[in-house]
Design an enzyme around this catalytic site. Structure first.
Site, PDB file in Angstrom:
ATOM      1  N   LEU A  14      -1.530  -4.553  22.065  1.00  0.00           N
ATOM      2  CA  LEU A  14      -0.938  -4.346  20.734  1.00  0.00           C
ATOM      3  C   LEU A  14       0.280  -5.233  20.520  1.00  0.00           C
ATOM      4  CD1 LEU A  14      -1.186  -0.452  20.561  1.00  0.00           C
ATOM      5  CD2 LEU A  14      -2.549  -2.116  19.276  1.00  0.00           C
ATOM      6  N   GLY A  15       0.899  -5.656  21.609  1.00  0.00           N
ATOM      7  CA  GLY A  15       2.058  -6.514  21.453  1.00  0.00           C
ATOM      8  C   GLY A  15       2.896  -6.567  22.718  1.00  0.00           C
ATOM      9  N   GLY A  17       7.064  -7.243  24.157  1.00  0.00           N
ATOM     10  CA  GLY A  17       8.478  -7.402  23.830  1.00  0.00           C
ATOM     11  C   GLY A  17       9.220  -7.851  25.068  1.00  0.00           C
ATOM     12  N   ASN A  18      10.516  -7.629  25.089  1.00  0.00           N
ATOM     13  CA  ASN A  18      11.323  -7.958  26.252  1.00  0.00           C
ATOM     14  C   ASN A  18      10.983  -7.024  27.400  1.00  0.00           C
ATOM     15  OD1 ASN A  18      13.011 -10.114  25.488  1.00  0.00           O
ATOM     16  ND2 ASN A  18      14.122  -8.711  24.139  1.00  0.00           N
ATOM     17  N   GLY A  19      10.351  -7.550  28.433  1.00  0.00           N
ATOM     18  CA  GLY A  19      10.088  -6.739  29.606  1.00  0.00           C
ATOM     19  C   GLY A  19       9.068  -5.642  29.409  1.00  0.00           C
ATOM     20  N   GLY A  20       8.315  -5.700  28.336  1.00  0.00           N
ATOM     21  CA  GLY A  20       7.316  -4.655  28.126  1.00  0.00           C
ATOM     22  C   GLY A  20       6.063  -5.186  27.488  1.00  0.00           C
ATOM     23  N   VAL A  22       2.520  -3.543  25.381  1.00  0.00           N
ATOM     24  CA  VAL A  22       1.953  -2.323  24.820  1.00  0.00           C
ATOM     25  C   VAL A  22       0.446  -2.501  24.642  1.00  0.00           C
ATOM     26  CG1 VAL A  22       2.026  -0.649  22.925  1.00  0.00           C
ATOM     27  CG2 VAL A  22       4.125  -1.801  23.640  1.00  0.00           C
ATOM     28  N   LYS A  37       2.890   1.886  26.729  1.00  0.00           N
ATOM     29  CA  LYS A  37       3.888   0.847  26.952  1.00  0.00           C
ATOM     30  C   LYS A  37       4.193   0.768  28.433  1.00  0.00           C
ATOM     31  CE  LYS A  37       8.320  -0.829  25.389  1.00  0.00           C
ATOM     32  NZ  LYS A  37       9.274  -0.795  24.282  1.00  0.00           N
ATOM     33  N   ASP A 130      18.246   1.122  18.954  1.00  0.00           N
ATOM     34  CA  ASP A 130      17.429  -0.086  18.803  1.00  0.00           C
ATOM     35  C   ASP A 130      16.619  -0.057  17.506  1.00  0.00           C
ATOM     36  OD1 ASP A 130      16.608  -2.573  19.583  1.00  0.00           O
ATOM     37  OD2 ASP A 130      15.176  -1.873  21.099  1.00  0.00           O
ATOM     38  N   ASP A 157      20.546   1.617  31.280  1.00  0.00           N
ATOM     39  CA  ASP A 157      21.304   0.850  32.270  1.00  0.00           C
ATOM     40  C   ASP A 157      20.445  -0.232  32.923  1.00  0.00           C
ATOM     41  OD1 ASP A 157      23.567   2.227  31.839  1.00  0.00           O
ATOM     42  OD2 ASP A 157      23.502   3.420  33.686  1.00  0.00           O
TER      43      ASP A 157
HETATM   44  P1  ATP Z   1      11.699  -5.717  21.901  1.00  0.00           P
HETATM   45  O1  ATP Z   1      11.155  -5.698  23.274  1.00  0.00           O
HETATM   46  O2  ATP Z   1      12.567  -6.884  21.622  1.00  0.00           O
HETATM   47  O3  ATP Z   1      12.340  -4.421  21.537  1.00  0.00           O
HETATM   48  P2  ATP Z   1       9.280  -4.992  20.456  1.00  0.00           P
HETATM   49  O4  ATP Z   1       9.803  -3.710  19.918  1.00  0.00           O
HETATM   50  O5  ATP Z   1       8.367  -5.774  19.548  1.00  0.00           O
HETATM   51  O6  ATP Z   1      10.466  -5.953  20.858  1.00  0.00           O
HETATM   52  P3  ATP Z   1       7.729  -3.506  22.359  1.00  0.00           P
HETATM   53  O7  ATP Z   1       8.523  -2.282  22.118  1.00  0.00           O
HETATM   54  O8  ATP Z   1       7.329  -3.821  23.745  1.00  0.00           O
HETATM   55  O9  ATP Z   1       8.533  -4.780  21.826  1.00  0.00           O
HETATM   56  O10 ATP Z   1       6.433  -3.406  21.453  1.00  0.00           O
HETATM   57  C1  ATP Z   1       5.535  -4.475  21.305  1.00  0.00           C
HETATM   58  C2  ATP Z   1       4.677  -4.274  20.073  1.00  0.00           C
HETATM   59  O11 ATP Z   1       3.711  -3.251  20.296  1.00  0.00           O
HETATM   60  C3  ATP Z   1       5.458  -3.790  18.860  1.00  0.00           C
HETATM   61  O12 ATP Z   1       5.983  -4.875  18.135  1.00  0.00           O
HETATM   62  C4  ATP Z   1       4.401  -3.031  18.057  1.00  0.00           C
HETATM   63  O13 ATP Z   1       3.787  -3.902  17.124  1.00  0.00           O
HETATM   64  C5  ATP Z   1       3.391  -2.584  19.105  1.00  0.00           C
HETATM   65  N1  ATP Z   1       3.486  -1.124  19.317  1.00  0.00           N
HETATM   66  C6  ATP Z   1       4.420  -0.476  20.039  1.00  0.00           C
HETATM   67  N2  ATP Z   1       4.213   0.849  20.075  1.00  0.00           N
HETATM   68  C7  ATP Z   1       3.100   1.065  19.318  1.00  0.00           C
HETATM   69  C8  ATP Z   1       2.354   2.256  18.930  1.00  0.00           C
HETATM   70  N3  ATP Z   1       2.726   3.479  19.340  1.00  0.00           N
HETATM   71  N4  ATP Z   1       1.273   2.103  18.131  1.00  0.00           N
HETATM   72  C9  ATP Z   1       0.906   0.868  17.709  1.00  0.00           C
HETATM   73  N5  ATP Z   1       1.551  -0.272  18.026  1.00  0.00           N
HETATM   74  C10 ATP Z   1       2.635  -0.189  18.826  1.00  0.00           C
HETATM   75 MG    MG Z   2       9.724  -1.729  20.540  1.00  0.00          MG
END
Ligand code: ATP
Ligand code: MG
Length: 325
Positions: A14-15, A17-20, A22, A37, A130, A157
């Site tokens: 789904l996507g 992010g930083n260190g994660g 999903v 996640k 955030d 932390d």
């Molecule tokens: P950052 O790591 O900088 O906070 P981020 O919020 O985009 O950025 P993640 O929290 O890892 O990073 O999420 C990555 C992507 O996954 C999100 O941008 C979102 O589009 C998708 N996503 C996250 N949670 C869900 C969910 N519960 N249902 C559907 N899509 C999701």
């Molecule tokens: Mg996020």
């Protein structure tokens, strides 16, 4: 029962992010679709276990404005958080599909975010930390929910050092290293709303001519943004943070938005926390009041379905258990 790694099957990413990362997953025992996640952390197992323990507070977070939580576990060196799958995705993804988000949808988003923040404060005594478009999720029912808030002090932390963003939604006081609290979430909401209203990250703020150009392209804002659209001047992250701390905050113009919306933004984006509106003030603001009636989520629902091209087939796939026939 407890969620286990072996019970989950990946469907698609789904996507990231930083260190994660999903994933959309299926929970085999129940056939339920979830979002998982996975956060990779280089910390000792004891610290990981503490994070998992602390994240279990999420079981007590039940609100229509907070993404549902199914469970958390450590596996293969990662912390996993399983949550409700939101089929409209996050608002940053929506913003890649449309030029900008119309004011009446932003009104509903404002109501949901303020109620989510107020729930976290009243029931759990925490701030979000955030707020930004990628942490606000939507679905085909027109529901708008917050995710990725700071419940685990240990996780906060452990991830502090890994900040490598290209934009910042952090308030001036937080960027300066001063004490910060829920007022900082209000700033982040204001900045996110301006970005979604204009269709462009608003630092440095667009000139009047930039804004006219932004609105000339498509009066309805229904066309996707071309690659690099609106990035007339890209600042490096450090310059950008300096701008937020030292320069005048962004604002919206009454040429394109209602006076109530423009005023709401001005109150969120005060650099000084003593001048910035607090949660209770915003919950009584005319812009909030205009969208607070819960009766119709239908306009948001049909907007999301149209933008994300969600049809009945997908709704069935994601929401009902598949029956063996
Ligand atoms: P950052 O790591 O900088 O906070 P981020 O919020 O985009 O950025 P993640 O929290 O890892 O990073 O999420 C990555 C992507 O996954 C999100 O941008 C979102 O589009 C998708 N996503 C996250 N949670 C869900 C969910 N519960 N249902 C559907 N899509 C999701
Ligand atoms: Mg996020």
């Amino acid at each position: 029962g407890e969620l286990k790694h072996d019970d989950l099957v990946n469907i698609c990413e789904l996507g990231q992010g930083n260190g994660g990362i999903v994933w959309k997953v299926r929970h085999k025992p129940t056939d339920k679709i979830m979002a998982r996640k996975s956060i990779y952390l280089e910390v000792k197992p004891a610290v990981k276990n503490q994070i998992v323990r602390e994240l279990k507070v999420l079981h007590q977070c039940n609100s229509p404005y907070i993404v549902g939580f199914y469970g958390t576990f450590a596996a293969e060196g990662q912390i996993n958080i399983c949550m409700e799958y939101m089929d409209g995705g996050s608002l940053d993804l929506i913003l890649k599909k449309v030029m900008r988000i119309p004011e009446h949808i932003l009104g509903k988003i404002t109501v949901a975010v303020l109620r989510g923040l107020s729930y976290l404060r009243e029931r759990h005594r925490i701030m979000h930390r955030d707020i930004k478009p990628s942490n606000i999720l939507v679905n085909h029912q027109g529901e708008i929910k917050l995710c990725d808030f700071g419940v685990s002090a240990q996780l906060i932390d452990s991830t502090l050092q890994t900040f490598i963003g290209t934009r910042s939604y952090m308030s001036p006081e937080r960027l300066e290293g001063a004490n910060y609290g829920i007022m900082s979430d209000i700033w982040s909401l204001g900045l996110s709303l301006v970005e979604m209203a204009l269709g462009r990250y608003p630092i440095p703020p667009p000139s009047t001519k930039d804004i006219d150009d932004l609105f000339k392209q498509d009066p309805n804002g229904n066309q996707p943004r071309p690659e690099g659209f609106g990035c007339y001047k890209v600042l490096a992250i450090f310059e950008l943070m300096e701008w937020i701390v030292n320069e005048a905050p962004p604002s919206l113009s009454q040429t394109h938005f209602s006076p109530e919306f423009c005023d709401f933004i001005d109150r969120c984006l005060k650099k000084s926390t003593t001048e910035r509106a607090d949660l209770n003030t915003l919950l009584h603001h005319p812009f909030y009041k205009r969208y607070e009636s819960e009766s119709d989520n239908q306009d948001v629902a049909s907007w999301i379905r149209q933008i994300c091209k969600i049809d009945q087939y997908q709704i069935n796939e994601n929401n009902y258990r598949r029956c063996a026939t």
